[in-house]
Write a protein that holds these residues in place. Structure first.
Motif, PDB file in Angstrom:
ATOM      1  N   VAL A  45      88.448 137.491  -4.427  1.00 39.80           N
ATOM      2  CA  VAL A  45      88.288 137.121  -5.825  1.00 39.80           C
ATOM      3  C   VAL A  45      89.426 136.193  -6.236  1.00 39.80           C
ATOM      4  O   VAL A  45      90.596 136.465  -5.988  1.00 39.80           O
ATOM      5  CB  VAL A  45      88.270 138.375  -6.730  1.00 39.80           C
ATOM      6  CG1 VAL A  45      88.271 137.988  -8.188  1.00 39.80           C
ATOM      7  CG2 VAL A  45      87.066 139.239  -6.417  1.00 39.80           C
TER       8      VAL A  45
ATOM      9  N   ASN B  25      91.366 135.339  -9.057  1.00 31.83           N
ATOM     10  CA  ASN B  25      91.688 135.860 -10.388  1.00 31.83           C
ATOM     11  C   ASN B  25      91.905 134.751 -11.405  1.00 31.83           C
ATOM     12  O   ASN B  25      91.414 134.834 -12.532  1.00 31.83           O
ATOM     13  CB  ASN B  25      92.927 136.751 -10.333  1.00 31.83           C
ATOM     14  CG  ASN B  25      92.680 138.023  -9.562  1.00 31.83           C
ATOM     15  OD1 ASN B  25      91.593 138.576  -9.572  1.00 31.83           O
ATOM     16  ND2 ASN B  25      93.703 138.486  -8.881  1.00 31.83           N
TER      17      ASN B  25
ATOM     18  N   ALA C 178      88.611 133.177 -12.410  1.00 33.18           N
ATOM     19  CA  ALA C 178      87.822 134.091 -13.238  1.00 33.18           C
ATOM     20  C   ALA C 178      88.369 134.130 -14.666  1.00 33.18           C
ATOM     21  O   ALA C 178      87.614 134.057 -15.633  1.00 33.18           O
ATOM     22  CB  ALA C 178      87.811 135.492 -12.634  1.00 33.18           C
ATOM     23  N   GLU C 179      89.680 134.229 -14.782  1.00 38.15           N
ATOM     24  CA  GLU C 179      90.293 134.284 -16.108  1.00 38.15           C
ATOM     25  C   GLU C 179      90.133 132.967 -16.853  1.00 38.15           C
ATOM     26  O   GLU C 179      89.911 132.952 -18.065  1.00 38.15           O
ATOM     27  CB  GLU C 179      91.754 134.705 -15.986  1.00 38.15           C
ATOM     28  CG  GLU C 179      91.862 136.168 -15.544  1.00 38.15           C
ATOM     29  CD  GLU C 179      93.278 136.607 -15.203  1.00 38.15           C
ATOM     30  OE1 GLU C 179      94.236 135.840 -15.426  1.00 38.15           O
ATOM     31  OE2 GLU C 179      93.409 137.741 -14.704  1.00 38.15           O
TER      32      GLU C 179
ATOM     33  N   LYS D  31      90.277 143.645 -21.053  1.00 32.85           N
ATOM     34  CA  LYS D  31      90.372 144.320 -19.758  1.00 32.85           C
ATOM     35  C   LYS D  31      90.225 145.833 -19.896  1.00 32.85           C
ATOM     36  O   LYS D  31      89.465 146.449 -19.155  1.00 32.85           O
ATOM     37  CB  LYS D  31      91.685 143.968 -19.076  1.00 32.85           C
ATOM     38  CG  LYS D  31      91.775 144.453 -17.658  1.00 32.85           C
ATOM     39  CD  LYS D  31      92.985 143.869 -16.963  1.00 32.85           C
ATOM     40  CE  LYS D  31      93.018 144.303 -15.517  1.00 32.85           C
ATOM     41  NZ  LYS D  31      94.128 143.708 -14.797  1.00 32.85           N
TER      42      LYS D  31
ATOM     43  N   ASN E  28      82.195 134.901  -8.843  1.00 28.12           N
ATOM     44  CA  ASN E  28      83.623 135.212  -8.808  1.00 28.12           C
ATOM     45  C   ASN E  28      84.018 135.993 -10.063  1.00 28.12           C
ATOM     46  O   ASN E  28      84.755 136.974  -9.987  1.00 28.12           O
ATOM     47  CB  ASN E  28      84.455 133.931  -8.687  1.00 28.12           C
ATOM     48  CG  ASN E  28      85.936 134.218  -8.563  1.00 28.12           C
ATOM     49  OD1 ASN E  28      86.389 134.794  -7.582  1.00 28.12           O
ATOM     50  ND2 ASN E  28      86.688 133.838  -9.582  1.00 28.12           N
TER      51      ASN E  28
ATOM     52  N   TRP F  15      85.382 139.782 -10.236  1.00 28.25           N
ATOM     53  CA  TRP F  15      86.623 140.099 -10.948  1.00 28.25           C
ATOM     54  C   TRP F  15      86.390 141.276 -11.894  1.00 28.25           C
ATOM     55  O   TRP F  15      87.177 142.206 -11.937  1.00 28.25           O
ATOM     56  CB  TRP F  15      87.123 138.877 -11.717  1.00 28.25           C
ATOM     57  CG  TRP F  15      88.397 139.117 -12.437  1.00 28.25           C
ATOM     58  CD1 TRP F  15      89.663 138.929 -11.956  1.00 28.25           C
ATOM     59  CD2 TRP F  15      88.564 139.639 -13.764  1.00 28.25           C
ATOM     60  NE1 TRP F  15      90.593 139.289 -12.909  1.00 28.25           N
ATOM     61  CE2 TRP F  15      89.938 139.722 -14.017  1.00 28.25           C
ATOM     62  CE3 TRP F  15      87.680 140.022 -14.770  1.00 28.25           C
ATOM     63  CZ2 TRP F  15      90.461 140.183 -15.235  1.00 28.25           C
ATOM     64  CZ3 TRP F  15      88.187 140.488 -15.974  1.00 28.25           C
ATOM     65  CH2 TRP F  15      89.564 140.556 -16.197  1.00 28.25           C
TER      66      TRP F  15
ATOM     67  N   GLN G 101      87.970 145.617 -11.716  1.00 22.36           N
ATOM     68  CA  GLN G 101      88.894 146.153 -12.729  1.00 22.36           C
ATOM     69  C   GLN G 101      88.974 147.661 -12.659  1.00 22.36           C
ATOM     70  O   GLN G 101      88.160 148.349 -12.242  1.00 22.36           O
ATOM     71  CB  GLN G 101      88.473 145.707 -14.124  1.00 22.36           C
ATOM     72  CG  GLN G 101      88.512 144.207 -14.279  1.00 22.36           C
ATOM     73  CD  GLN G 101      89.793 143.557 -13.802  1.00 22.36           C
ATOM     74  OE1 GLN G 101      90.874 143.859 -14.301  1.00 22.36           O
ATOM     75  NE2 GLN G 101      89.692 142.698 -12.814  1.00 22.36           N
TER      76      GLN G 101
END
Length: 114
Positions: free
Chosen positions: A24, A26, A29-30, A44, A106, A110, A114
């Protein structure tokens, strides 16, 4: 001999799943979440108008179709239920280039991590 094959197969499956989670991106994704204002309704670990990403991950944990289900939710605009009971079409995630399923997957991976 059969028990050894089963153990090797189980270990290989575990390594593949760990490898998939490690893949992934990150940051990507963010960035996609920011571009699509996902954090307006989600966070989150805290409830907002939408469920926390940790709650979503827990809901789908261990389900074989979890990735496909979330990809569909993010790409089709299906109905989302809100805490007050009303429903709205979920915003379709936009990517650049358009409809880049790798970016969507992706993001989904992500969320599920979590």
């Amino acid at each position: 001999m059969k028990a050894i094959r089963i153990a090797i197969t189980a270990a290989a499956a575990l390594l593949l799943s760990v490898g998939a989670q490690a893949a992934v991106d990150n940051d990507a994704a963010e960035a996609l979440m920011r571009q699509n204002n996902c954090t307006k309704c989600h966070s989150k670990d805290k409830e907002k108008d939408g469920p926390a990403f940790k709650k979503i991950a827990a809901k789908y944990k261990g389900k074989a179709d979890s990735e496909a289900r979330l990809v569909t939710h993010l790409t089709t605009g299906e109905k989302a239920k809100f805490p007050d009971g009303h429903e709205e079409e979920h915003k379709i995630v936009k990517t650049s280039p358009p409809k880049d399923m790798n970016q969507v997957k992706n993001l989904v991976q992500w969320i599920l991590a979590q």
